[in-house]
Design an enzyme around this catalytic site. Structure first.
Site, PDB file in Angstrom:
ATOM      1  N   ARG A  75       0.585  -0.750  -0.128  1.00 18.32           N
ATOM      2  CA  ARG A  75      -0.355   0.429  -0.072  1.00 18.32           C
ATOM      3  C   ARG A  75       0.756   1.294   0.379  1.00 18.32           C
ATOM      4  O   ARG A  75       0.418   2.309  -0.558  1.00 18.32           O
ATOM      5  CB  ARG A  75      -0.941   0.342   0.956  1.00 18.32           C
ATOM      6  CG  ARG A  75      -2.423  -0.828   1.181  1.00 18.32           C
ATOM      7  CD  ARG A  75      -2.852  -0.859   2.224  1.00 18.32           C
ATOM      8  NE  ARG A  75      -1.891  -1.984   2.788  1.00 18.32           N
ATOM      9  CZ  ARG A  75      -1.682  -3.441   2.289  1.00 18.32           C
ATOM     10  NH1 ARG A  75      -3.055  -3.434   2.005  1.00 18.32           N
ATOM     11  NH2 ARG A  75      -0.585  -5.059   2.757  1.00 18.32           N
ATOM     12  N   THR A  76       1.720   1.042   0.558  1.00 22.22           N
ATOM     13  CA  THR A  76       2.658   2.406   1.111  1.00 22.22           C
ATOM     14  C   THR A  76       3.137   2.996  -0.136  1.00 22.22           C
ATOM     15  O   THR A  76       3.046   4.147  -0.926  1.00 22.22           O
ATOM     16  CB  THR A  76       3.552   2.494   2.355  1.00 22.22           C
ATOM     17  OG1 THR A  76       2.886   2.017   3.506  1.00 22.22           O
ATOM     18  CG2 THR A  76       4.233   3.977   2.107  1.00 22.22           C
ATOM     19  N   LYS A 117      26.237  -3.025  -0.700  1.00 22.81           N
ATOM     20  CA  LYS A 117      27.203  -3.095  -0.886  1.00 22.81           C
ATOM     21  C   LYS A 117      27.575  -1.800   0.415  1.00 22.81           C
ATOM     22  O   LYS A 117      28.697  -1.617   0.343  1.00 22.81           O
ATOM     23  CB  LYS A 117      28.333  -2.190  -2.619  1.00 22.81           C
ATOM     24  CG  LYS A 117      27.172  -2.817  -3.298  1.00 22.81           C
ATOM     25  CD  LYS A 117      28.000  -1.612  -4.912  1.00 22.81           C
ATOM     26  CE  LYS A 117      27.523  -2.443  -6.318  1.00 22.81           C
ATOM     27  NZ  LYS A 117      26.978  -1.966  -7.530  1.00 22.81           N
ATOM     28  N   ARG A 161      11.502   4.048   3.458  1.00 21.22           N
ATOM     29  CA  ARG A 161      10.464   2.852   4.109  1.00 21.22           C
ATOM     30  C   ARG A 161      11.848   2.504   4.438  1.00 21.22           C
ATOM     31  O   ARG A 161      12.746   2.003   4.098  1.00 21.22           O
ATOM     32  CB  ARG A 161       9.439   2.001   4.020  1.00 21.22           C
ATOM     33  CG  ARG A 161       9.703   0.908   5.138  1.00 21.22           C
ATOM     34  CD  ARG A 161       8.213   0.417   4.860  1.00 21.22           C
ATOM     35  NE  ARG A 161       6.724   0.916   4.569  1.00 21.22           N
ATOM     36  CZ  ARG A 161       6.397   0.402   5.397  1.00 21.22           C
ATOM     37  NH1 ARG A 161       5.810  -0.547   3.941  1.00 21.22           N
ATOM     38  NH2 ARG A 161       4.473   1.343   5.354  1.00 21.22           N
ATOM     39  N   HIS A 199       5.039   6.459  11.609  1.00 19.06           N
ATOM     40  CA  HIS A 199       4.946   5.957  10.414  1.00 19.06           C
ATOM     41  C   HIS A 199       4.011   6.509  10.081  1.00 19.06           C
ATOM     42  O   HIS A 199       2.823   6.573  10.026  1.00 19.06           O
ATOM     43  CB  HIS A 199       4.090   4.307  10.325  1.00 19.06           C
ATOM     44  CG  HIS A 199       3.422   4.481   8.912  1.00 19.06           C
ATOM     45  ND1 HIS A 199       4.122   4.974   7.149  1.00 19.06           N
ATOM     46  CD2 HIS A 199       3.741   2.501   7.924  1.00 19.06           C
ATOM     47  CE1 HIS A 199       3.569   4.246   6.601  1.00 19.06           C
ATOM     48  NE2 HIS A 199       3.152   2.863   6.879  1.00 19.06           N
TER      49      HIS A 199
HETATM   50  C1  NCD Z   1       1.411  -1.596   7.949  1.00 14.20           C
HETATM   51  C2  NCD Z   1       3.352  -0.971   8.144  1.00 14.20           C
HETATM   52  O1  NCD Z   1       3.646  -0.928   6.916  1.00 14.20           O
HETATM   53  O2  NCD Z   1       3.813   0.370   9.224  1.00 14.20           O
HETATM   54  N1  NCD Z   1       1.633  -0.975   7.328  1.00 14.20           N
HETATM   55  C3  NCD Z   1       1.125  -0.137   6.011  1.00 14.20           C
HETATM   56  O3  NCD Z   1       2.228   0.698   5.650  1.00 14.20           O
HETATM   57  N2  NCD Z   1      -0.256  -0.183   5.787  1.00 14.20           N
HETATM   58  C4  NCD Z   1       1.265  -1.905   8.738  1.00 14.20           C
HETATM   59  C5  NCD Z   1       1.610  -3.393   9.381  1.00 14.20           C
HETATM   60  O4  NCD Z   1       2.237  -3.668   8.132  1.00 14.20           O
HETATM   61  O5  NCD Z   1       0.959  -4.109  10.016  1.00 14.20           O
END
Ligand code: NCD
Length: 304
Positions: free
Chosen positions: A51-52, A80, A101, A129
């Site tokens: 999703r993100t 590397k 991320r 997040h």
């Molecule tokens: C979440 C995350 O990555 O922290 N997912 C997301 O980005 N919607 C929640 C999860 O992974 O449980």
């Protein structure tokens, strides 16, 4: 130039503006279709994501911009031994904005200190997040029409669940918000979130291991996945993973206008039978996330 690493990097007024902008994008998408023409977003994902990453990329495309994507740390120079700082300096030469991320808490902050373009934290370890919180806030705004005067239950892995930490931070700035923290003993909310956020803002909270006993008082129930990748051993994960499973039966005592949320991905925490309940809001959250990321990209690129 501004980055968003923590949800508290945005003021309450700015959150209101982002929600208003996202609602306007929903109502008038054509107005925004070329706003980011000629701009590039780089998505640097050193951890799995569906999703993100894809919603960031869809957001940029819907604004008429372009995307450079690195979805697998193993195929990048990180493999590397390149530092996050050097990666950030490098990507700044190619892109106008970065969404990152990383499994290490603080990595996007380090990136923002070295990049010459805005950096957005798309999840750092078990820490924060903020853009999931933007999705959550638009959902709460559209479903409940307010951020004040709400009782919010957080259920599951409150220790490692970064979406929980960021949403609690965001909601702690509103009035008469009560938190109900539902988790196994081992997965309780970290004390830094409890002390520095909830207690510091004098907000009411209760901690419990029992979801059913608190169900009737909740306005929002935020379910979470037990974060397997943050566990030190598989045995503990297996013991705790099915601590809470939301079913239609358990929702019988809930308010008629409860809003059931989940950042997704879901494993077992919500039975698929709940998906047909009008109170299930988790797929709306997914869509709202794209609109809020569009609003955030516009803000950080200072597009009028
Ligand atoms: C979440 C995350 O990555 O922290 N997912 C997301 O980005 N919607 C929640 C999860 O992974 O449980």
């Amino acid at each position: 130039m501004r980055s968003v690493i923590d949800i508290l990097d945005l003021s309450v007024e700015e959150l209101d503006e982002l929600v208003a902008c996202a609602n306007d994008i929903i109502a008038n998408p054509e107005k925004y279709a070329h706003k980011c023409a000629g701009k590039k977003l780089a998505t640097l994902f050193f951890e799995p994501s569906t999703r993100t990453r894809l919603s960031f990329e869809a957001a940029m495309y819907e604004l008429g911009g372009n995307v450079l994507s690195m979805s697998d740390a193993k195929s990048s120079s990180a493999a590397k031994g390149e530092s996050v700082a050097d990666t950030a300096k490098t990507i700044s030469c190619y892109a106008d904005i970065i969404a990152m991320r990383h499994p290490k808490e603080g990595a996007p902050l380090v990136a923002s200190m070295n990049a010459t373009v805005p950096v957005i934290n798309a999840g750092d370890g078990g820490h924060n997040h903020p853009t999931q919180t933007l999705a959550d806030l638009l959902t709460i705004s559209r479903e409940k029409g307010r951020f004040n005067d709400i009782t919010v239950g957080f259920c599951g892995d409150l220790k490692f669940g970064r979406t929980v930490h960021s949403l609690i931070s965001a909601l702690s700035r509103y009035k008469n918000v009560k938190f109900v923290l539902i988790s196994p003993e081992e997965l309780k909310l970290p004390s830094y979130v409890k002390k520095d956020i909830i207690q510091k803002n004098n907000l009411e909270y209760v901690q419990t291991t029992d979801l059913e006993s608190v169900m009737p008082e909740l306005d929002i129930l935020y379910m979470t996945r037990v974060q397997r990748e943050r566990f030190f051993n598989e045995e503990d994960y297996l013991r705790l993973k099915d601590s809470y499973i939301l079913t239609p039966e358990k929702l019988e005592t809930a308010k008629k206008d409860l809003c059931v949320m989940h950042p997704l991905p879901r494993v077992n925490e919500i039975s698929v039978a709940v998906d047909d309940d009008p109170r299930a809001c988790y797929f709306k959250q997914v869509l709202n996330g794209k609109f809020m990321r569009m609003a955030l990209i516009l803000k950080l690129l200072e597009v009028k």
